[in-house]
Design a protein around this motif. Structure first.
Motif, PDB file in Angstrom:
ATOM      1  N   LYS A  20       0.846  -1.191   0.000  1.00  0.00           N
ATOM      2  CA  LYS A  20       0.000   0.000   0.000  1.00  0.00           C
ATOM      3  C   LYS A  20       0.879   1.237   0.000  1.00  0.00           C
ATOM      4  O   LYS A  20       1.987   1.235   0.538  1.00  0.00           O
ATOM      5  CB  LYS A  20      -0.894   0.020   1.237  1.00  0.00           C
ATOM      6  N   ALA A  21       0.351   2.289  -0.547  1.00  0.00           N
ATOM      7  CA  ALA A  21       1.063   3.560  -0.559  1.00  0.00           C
ATOM      8  C   ALA A  21       1.097   4.122   0.856  1.00  0.00           C
ATOM      9  O   ALA A  21       0.230   3.815   1.682  1.00  0.00           O
ATOM     10  CB  ALA A  21       0.380   4.542  -1.499  1.00  0.00           C
ATOM     11  N   LEU A  22       2.075   4.956   1.141  1.00  0.00           N
ATOM     12  CA  LEU A  22       2.218   5.554   2.458  1.00  0.00           C
ATOM     13  C   LEU A  22       0.991   6.373   2.819  1.00  0.00           C
ATOM     14  O   LEU A  22       0.495   6.305   3.950  1.00  0.00           O
ATOM     15  CB  LEU A  22       3.481   6.413   2.498  1.00  0.00           C
ATOM     16  N   ALA A  23       0.462   7.145   1.875  1.00  0.00           N
ATOM     17  CA  ALA A  23      -0.720   7.964   2.135  1.00  0.00           C
ATOM     18  C   ALA A  23      -1.925   7.096   2.496  1.00  0.00           C
ATOM     19  O   ALA A  23      -2.728   7.454   3.356  1.00  0.00           O
ATOM     20  CB  ALA A  23      -1.041   8.826   0.915  1.00  0.00           C
ATOM     21  N   GLU A  24      -2.062   5.927   1.849  1.00  0.00           N
ATOM     22  CA  GLU A  24      -3.157   5.003   2.167  1.00  0.00           C
ATOM     23  C   GLU A  24      -3.026   4.478   3.580  1.00  0.00           C
ATOM     24  O   GLU A  24      -4.003   4.395   4.324  1.00  0.00           O
ATOM     25  CB  GLU A  24      -3.147   3.815   1.198  1.00  0.00           C
ATOM     26  N   LYS A  25      -1.826   4.088   3.977  1.00  0.00           N
ATOM     27  CA  LYS A  25      -1.599   3.570   5.314  1.00  0.00           C
ATOM     28  C   LYS A  25      -1.946   4.615   6.367  1.00  0.00           C
ATOM     29  O   LYS A  25      -2.575   4.306   7.384  1.00  0.00           O
ATOM     30  CB  LYS A  25      -0.143   3.127   5.477  1.00  0.00           C
ATOM     31  N   ILE A  26      -1.535   5.850   6.123  1.00  0.00           N
ATOM     32  CA  ILE A  26      -1.794   6.923   7.081  1.00  0.00           C
ATOM     33  C   ILE A  26      -3.288   7.196   7.179  1.00  0.00           C
ATOM     34  O   ILE A  26      -3.829   7.342   8.270  1.00  0.00           O
ATOM     35  CB  ILE A  26      -1.006   8.198   6.688  1.00  0.00           C
ATOM     36  N   SER A  27      -3.987   7.236   6.031  1.00  0.00           N
ATOM     37  CA  SER A  27      -5.431   7.525   6.050  1.00  0.00           C
ATOM     38  C   SER A  27      -6.230   6.412   6.708  1.00  0.00           C
ATOM     39  O   SER A  27      -7.289   6.663   7.282  1.00  0.00           O
ATOM     40  CB  SER A  27      -5.946   7.775   4.635  1.00  0.00           C
ATOM     41  N   GLU A  28      -5.741   5.171   6.655  1.00  0.00           N
ATOM     42  CA  GLU A  28      -6.429   4.054   7.291  1.00  0.00           C
ATOM     43  C   GLU A  28      -6.034   3.893   8.754  1.00  0.00           C
ATOM     44  O   GLU A  28      -6.555   3.025   9.440  1.00  0.00           O
ATOM     45  CB  GLU A  28      -6.120   2.752   6.535  1.00  0.00           C
ATOM     46  N   GLY A  29      -5.128   4.716   9.238  1.00  0.00           N
ATOM     47  CA  GLY A  29      -4.718   4.654  10.631  1.00  0.00           C
ATOM     48  C   GLY A  29      -3.731   3.540  10.936  1.00  0.00           C
ATOM     49  O   GLY A  29      -3.507   3.220  12.101  1.00  0.00           O
ATOM     50  N   GLN A  30      -3.139   2.963   9.925  1.00  0.00           N
ATOM     51  CA  GLN A  30      -2.160   1.902  10.135  1.00  0.00           C
ATOM     52  C   GLN A  30      -0.820   2.509  10.503  1.00  0.00           C
ATOM     53  O   GLN A  30      -0.534   3.673  10.193  1.00  0.00           O
ATOM     54  CB  GLN A  30      -1.993   1.058   8.875  1.00  0.00           C
ATOM     55  N   ALA A  31      -0.017   1.705  11.143  1.00  0.00           N
ATOM     56  CA  ALA A  31       1.337   2.147  11.456  1.00  0.00           C
ATOM     57  C   ALA A  31       2.131   2.209  10.156  1.00  0.00           C
ATOM     58  O   ALA A  31       2.160   1.254   9.398  1.00  0.00           O
ATOM     59  CB  ALA A  31       1.996   1.190  12.429  1.00  0.00           C
ATOM     60  N   ALA A  32       2.722   3.334   9.907  1.00  0.00           N
ATOM     61  CA  ALA A  32       3.494   3.513   8.676  1.00  0.00           C
ATOM     62  C   ALA A  32       4.893   3.971   9.044  1.00  0.00           C
ATOM     63  O   ALA A  32       5.068   4.868   9.867  1.00  0.00           O
ATOM     64  CB  ALA A  32       2.817   4.540   7.784  1.00  0.00           C
ATOM     65  N   THR A  33       5.858   3.347   8.460  1.00  0.00           N
ATOM     66  CA  THR A  33       7.233   3.752   8.710  1.00  0.00           C
ATOM     67  C   THR A  33       7.659   4.738   7.639  1.00  0.00           C
ATOM     68  O   THR A  33       7.604   4.440   6.452  1.00  0.00           O
ATOM     69  CB  THR A  33       8.182   2.540   8.692  1.00  0.00           C
ATOM     70  N   VAL A  34       8.050   5.896   8.080  1.00  0.00           N
ATOM     71  CA  VAL A  34       8.522   6.935   7.173  1.00  0.00           C
ATOM     72  C   VAL A  34      10.032   6.924   7.245  1.00  0.00           C
ATOM     73  O   VAL A  34      10.619   7.036   8.322  1.00  0.00           O
ATOM     74  CB  VAL A  34       7.972   8.324   7.576  1.00  0.00           C
ATOM     75  N   MET A  35      10.657   6.752   6.103  1.00  0.00           N
ATOM     76  CA  MET A  35      12.115   6.690   6.063  1.00  0.00           C
ATOM     77  C   MET A  35      12.687   8.094   6.171  1.00  0.00           C
ATOM     78  O   MET A  35      12.322   8.981   5.411  1.00  0.00           O
ATOM     79  CB  MET A  35      12.577   6.034   4.768  1.00  0.00           C
ATOM     80  N   GLU A  36      13.558   8.291   7.124  1.00  0.00           N
ATOM     81  CA  GLU A  36      14.239   9.559   7.295  1.00  0.00           C
ATOM     82  C   GLU A  36      15.687   9.365   6.867  1.00  0.00           C
ATOM     83  O   GLU A  36      16.368   8.484   7.372  1.00  0.00           O
ATOM     84  CB  GLU A  36      14.185  10.020   8.753  1.00  0.00           C
ATOM     85  N   PHE A  37      16.143  10.171   5.950  1.00  0.00           N
ATOM     86  CA  PHE A  37      17.520  10.084   5.485  1.00  0.00           C
ATOM     87  C   PHE A  37      18.334  11.145   6.211  1.00  0.00           C
ATOM     88  O   PHE A  37      18.417  12.281   5.772  1.00  0.00           O
ATOM     89  CB  PHE A  37      17.589  10.300   3.967  1.00  0.00           C
TER      90      PHE A  37
END
Length: 178
Positions: A20-37
């Motif tokens: 799933k896309a990151l935006a989809e995960k966030i909108s569904e309230g799922q835990a999403a890992t955002v990569m920080e460089f």
């Protein structure tokens, strides 16, 4: 491993549930890992990395619009905050593939769909048709790779035109000489 010792079988490439896309995960309230460089190289003072000479090279037949495609694609990536995570060579390959496809289409328009066979002299299919199909296939595959990176890393849904949407428009503009 098969009985004969060869490595066959196993999961097929692309099999399984699609990510799933990151935006989809966030909108569904799922835990999403955002990569920080944190240790990634920072581009400063340049909007677009320098364009390689082969993207601007003079062509024997037709014009090469790779520089224009490269600039548009890079600006599109930068607007979405994904310019740092998409490989520059991938954008260069995309730009070159689009420009070669346009060159083949221009040749088809100029010379037609039929050609003369070199040995028999009979009519045969123009080689530009097959080349154009291959370049368009390659263009789409590279674009899907770029778009997948953007889709998986954008935290908000994005809208609007993509550089891939403008490929046919670019072809029509080059025919008019604009």
């Amino acid at each position: 491993m098969a009985k004969d010792g060869t490595a066959r079988g196993g999961a097929r490439m692309g099999a399984g549930r699609k990510t799933k896309a990151l935006a989809e995960k966030i909108s569904e309230g799922q835990a999403a890992t955002v990569m920080e460089f944190t240790d990634a190289a920072q581009f400063q003072g340049e909007d677009i990395p320098p364009i390689k000479d082969y993207l601007k090279a003079r062509q024997k037949v037709g014009s090469l619009c790779a520089e224009e495609v490269y600039n548009e694609t890079w600006k599109w990536l930068k607007e979405r905050g994904c310019a740092a995570i998409v490989n520059v060579q991938l954008v260069e390959q995309y730009a070159m593939s689009v420009s070669r496809w346009i060159q083949c289409e221009e040749c088809i328009s100029e010379y037609g769909f039929l050609a003369k066979h070199p040995t028999t002299g009979a009519a045969c299919a123009s080689p530009y048709v097959a080349m154009a199909q291959q370049y368009m296939k390659q263009t789409n595959q590279i674009w899907y790779q770029i778009f997948q990176v953007v889709k998986e890393n954008c935290s908000v849904d994005f809208q609007g035109a993509t550089p891939q949407d403008d490929v046919m428009e670019r072809l029509l503009r080059t025919r008019r000489g604009v």
